[in-house]
Motif scaffolding. Structure first.
Motif, PDB file in Angstrom:
ATOM      1  N   LEU A   9       0.747  -1.150   0.009  1.00  0.00           N
ATOM      2  CA  LEU A   9       0.166   0.098   0.121  1.00  0.00           C
ATOM      3  C   LEU A   9       0.864   1.584  -0.382  1.00  0.00           C
ATOM      4  O   LEU A   9       0.685   1.937  -0.896  1.00  0.00           O
ATOM      5  CB  LEU A   9      -1.082  -0.165   1.320  1.00  0.00           C
ATOM      6  N   ASN A 159      -3.404   5.755  10.322  1.00  0.00           N
ATOM      7  CA  ASN A 159      -4.062   4.458   9.484  1.00  0.00           C
ATOM      8  C   ASN A 159      -4.236   4.927   8.436  1.00  0.00           C
ATOM      9  O   ASN A 159      -4.757   6.227   8.486  1.00  0.00           O
ATOM     10  CB  ASN A 159      -5.280   4.199  10.401  1.00  0.00           C
ATOM     11  N   TYR A 161      -5.112   4.361   4.215  1.00  0.00           N
ATOM     12  CA  TYR A 161      -5.965   3.849   3.665  1.00  0.00           C
ATOM     13  C   TYR A 161      -6.129   4.013   1.369  1.00  0.00           C
ATOM     14  O   TYR A 161      -5.806   4.936   1.721  1.00  0.00           O
ATOM     15  CB  TYR A 161      -7.714   3.984   3.512  1.00  0.00           C
ATOM     16  N   ASP A 165      -4.458  -1.331  -1.132  1.00  0.00           N
ATOM     17  CA  ASP A 165      -4.605  -1.523  -0.269  1.00  0.00           C
ATOM     18  C   ASP A 165      -5.227  -2.988  -0.578  1.00  0.00           C
ATOM     19  O   ASP A 165      -5.390  -3.892  -1.477  1.00  0.00           O
ATOM     20  CB  ASP A 165      -5.875  -0.901   0.384  1.00  0.00           C
ATOM     21  N   PHE A 167      -7.761  -5.628   0.258  1.00  0.00           N
ATOM     22  CA  PHE A 167      -8.805  -6.064   0.432  1.00  0.00           C
ATOM     23  C   PHE A 167      -9.437  -7.006   0.780  1.00  0.00           C
ATOM     24  O   PHE A 167     -10.661  -8.081  -0.206  1.00  0.00           O
ATOM     25  CB  PHE A 167     -10.141  -5.301  -0.858  1.00  0.00           C
ATOM     26  N   HIS A 173      -7.195  -4.645   6.832  1.00  0.00           N
ATOM     27  CA  HIS A 173      -7.680  -3.430   8.086  1.00  0.00           C
ATOM     28  C   HIS A 173      -8.690  -3.156   7.272  1.00  0.00           C
ATOM     29  O   HIS A 173      -9.689  -3.361   6.639  1.00  0.00           O
ATOM     30  CB  HIS A 173      -6.851  -2.154   7.666  1.00  0.00           C
ATOM     31  N   ILE A 175     -11.052   0.216   6.499  1.00  0.00           N
ATOM     32  CA  ILE A 175     -11.500   0.570   5.431  1.00  0.00           C
ATOM     33  C   ILE A 175     -11.837  -0.488   4.841  1.00  0.00           C
ATOM     34  O   ILE A 175     -12.968  -0.969   3.354  1.00  0.00           O
ATOM     35  CB  ILE A 175     -10.908   1.546   5.674  1.00  0.00           C
ATOM     36  N   PRO A 176     -10.248  -1.329   3.545  1.00  0.00           N
ATOM     37  CA  PRO A 176     -11.121  -2.185   2.989  1.00  0.00           C
ATOM     38  C   PRO A 176     -11.596  -3.477   3.207  1.00  0.00           C
ATOM     39  O   PRO A 176     -12.331  -3.807   2.225  1.00  0.00           O
ATOM     40  CB  PRO A 176      -9.580  -2.433   2.333  1.00  0.00           C
ATOM     41  N   PHE A 205      -8.034   8.599   9.826  1.00  0.00           N
ATOM     42  CA  PHE A 205      -7.426   7.950   8.270  1.00  0.00           C
ATOM     43  C   PHE A 205      -6.564   8.872   7.599  1.00  0.00           C
ATOM     44  O   PHE A 205      -6.803  10.429   7.361  1.00  0.00           O
ATOM     45  CB  PHE A 205      -8.545   7.711   8.010  1.00  0.00           C
ATOM     46  N   HIS A 207      -5.624   9.339   3.647  1.00  0.00           N
ATOM     47  CA  HIS A 207      -5.403   8.558   2.077  1.00  0.00           C
ATOM     48  C   HIS A 207      -3.496   8.265   1.709  1.00  0.00           C
ATOM     49  O   HIS A 207      -2.738   8.670   2.132  1.00  0.00           O
ATOM     50  CB  HIS A 207      -5.865   9.399   1.092  1.00  0.00           C
ATOM     51  N   LEU A 290     -12.881   8.212   0.277  1.00  0.00           N
ATOM     52  CA  LEU A 290     -13.355   6.654   0.066  1.00  0.00           C
ATOM     53  C   LEU A 290     -13.572   6.041  -1.199  1.00  0.00           C
ATOM     54  O   LEU A 290     -13.930   5.235  -1.856  1.00  0.00           O
ATOM     55  CB  LEU A 290     -14.025   6.432   1.283  1.00  0.00           C
ATOM     56  N   THR A 293     -11.231   5.364  -3.161  1.00  0.00           N
ATOM     57  CA  THR A 293     -10.754   3.701  -2.926  1.00  0.00           C
ATOM     58  C   THR A 293     -11.484   2.753  -3.824  1.00  0.00           C
ATOM     59  O   THR A 293     -11.074   1.716  -3.875  1.00  0.00           O
ATOM     60  CB  THR A 293     -10.499   3.264  -1.433  1.00  0.00           C
TER      61      THR A 293
END
Length: 319
Positions: A9, A159, A161, A165, A167, A173, A175-176, A205, A207, A290, A293
């Motif tokens: 990541l 953290n 994301y 990442d 998924f 983690h 978010i994914p 969080f 990015h 988000l 992502t």
């Protein structure tokens, strides 16, 4: 410039960021170089002689992975940190950036957490093994800096994301994992999604592209013994996060929380004033990040299929 962990990541984001600067980047696949093997790392470093090393390689995962594989998290990350940092010293790397994690700080540290909180209290038990390994890497970079005068620094992201990442609904983690589970739930028409924890804990969080920009900024403008926090400076409850992810995914079912499941400390917000004083600022807001992502994940062809009937009832995620 050697990016250790370029396929991960953070490493992937660093590679994208440095390509914009037209840097001469060195990478190598983990199948060709296992960073846990000391002699292999030294041989590679002796042959390639990078000027700069960005150490983003690590064995990572969410609460379940940390709880069920603590020995692996400790041994892998200790080996990676020790091997790469020591080889960088031995073969005269000019600057090294060691990437740690906000989990190095005490569970009950005052919020927001400053860099001075390190080693002032007990760690969060659910990720203690990973944290201990990251603290050891940070301390090794400090020791080499003090003993040999090398410009080795450490940065501690919050953290992360974003694109690249993992998924994985079991090992990823929050978010994914939630993106994957809610996509499954949407595809299956599942009426509710059950999330681990109360939903009342708060998290920060960032990015991953903002993180990469912060690391490059530190590479250019920071040379100090203390670790440097990199965070967004904004908190969100897990309940709110789940709602934002549901909106980004398009899931319209009920979101239910299971407070009997582990969820970590109540708050974990970094004080990033030191790097902000150097002129760095994050650019990507959480809502937009988000959406970005989810769009990236779907572009990779990873839209979650409908799960089997045995898995329709629950939608777990690790915080």
């Amino acid at each position: 410039m050697f990016i250790a962990g370029h396929a991960g990541l953070v490493g992937g984001a660093l590679r994208r960021r440095l390509l914009q600067e037209r840097c001469d980047i060195l990478t190598i696949d983990r199948r060709r170089l296992d960073l846990r093997r000391q002699q292999d790392v030294e041989n590679w470093m002796a042959e390639n002689r990078p000027d700069i090393v960005l150490l983003a390689a690590a064995t990572v995962g969410g609460i379940v992975a940390n709880n069920t594989r603590p020995a692996e998290f400790l041994t892998d990350n200790l080996a990676i940190a020790c091997n790469v940092i020591e080889a960088a010293r031995k073969y005269d790397v000019g600057k090294l950036v060691f990437l740690g994690s906000s989990c190095i700080y005490p569970r009950d540290a005052s919020q927001p957490v400053t860099e001075d909180a390190l080693l002032t209290g007990a760690l969060e038990p659910t990720n203690e093994a990973y944290a201990v390994a990251k603290i050891a890497g940070l301390k090794l970079a400090q020791a080499i800096r003090r003993q040999y005068g090398r410009d080795f620094i450490s940065v501690m992201p919050t953290n992360l994301y974003g694109p690249g990442d993992r998924f994985d609904p079991e090992r990823g983690h929050v978010i994914p994992a939630l993106v994957h589970r809610m996509s499954e739930a949407k595809a299956a028409g599942t009426p509710e999604c059950v999330i681990w924890g109360s939903g009342l804990v708060w998290r920060e969080f960032l990015h991953v592209d903002d993180c990469a920009d912060g690391v490059v900024h530190a590479l250019q403008y920071y040379s100090g013994d203390a670790p440097l926090n990199i965070g967004s400076g904004e908190e969100v409850s897990i309940a709110t996060l789940a709602t934002l992810i549901a909106q980004a995914v398009g899931y319209r079912g009920r979101i239910v929380f299971d407070p009997a499941r582990p969820e970590g400390p109540r708050r974990k917000l970094l004080d990033s004033s030191r790097i902000r004083a150097l002129g760095w600022r994050p650019r990507v807001g959480l809502r937009d990040g988000l959406v970005d992502t989810v769009r990236w994940w779907r572009a990779q062809g990873h839209v979650a299929p409908a799960p089997s009937s045995a898995r329709l009832a629950l939608c777990h995620a690790e915080v």
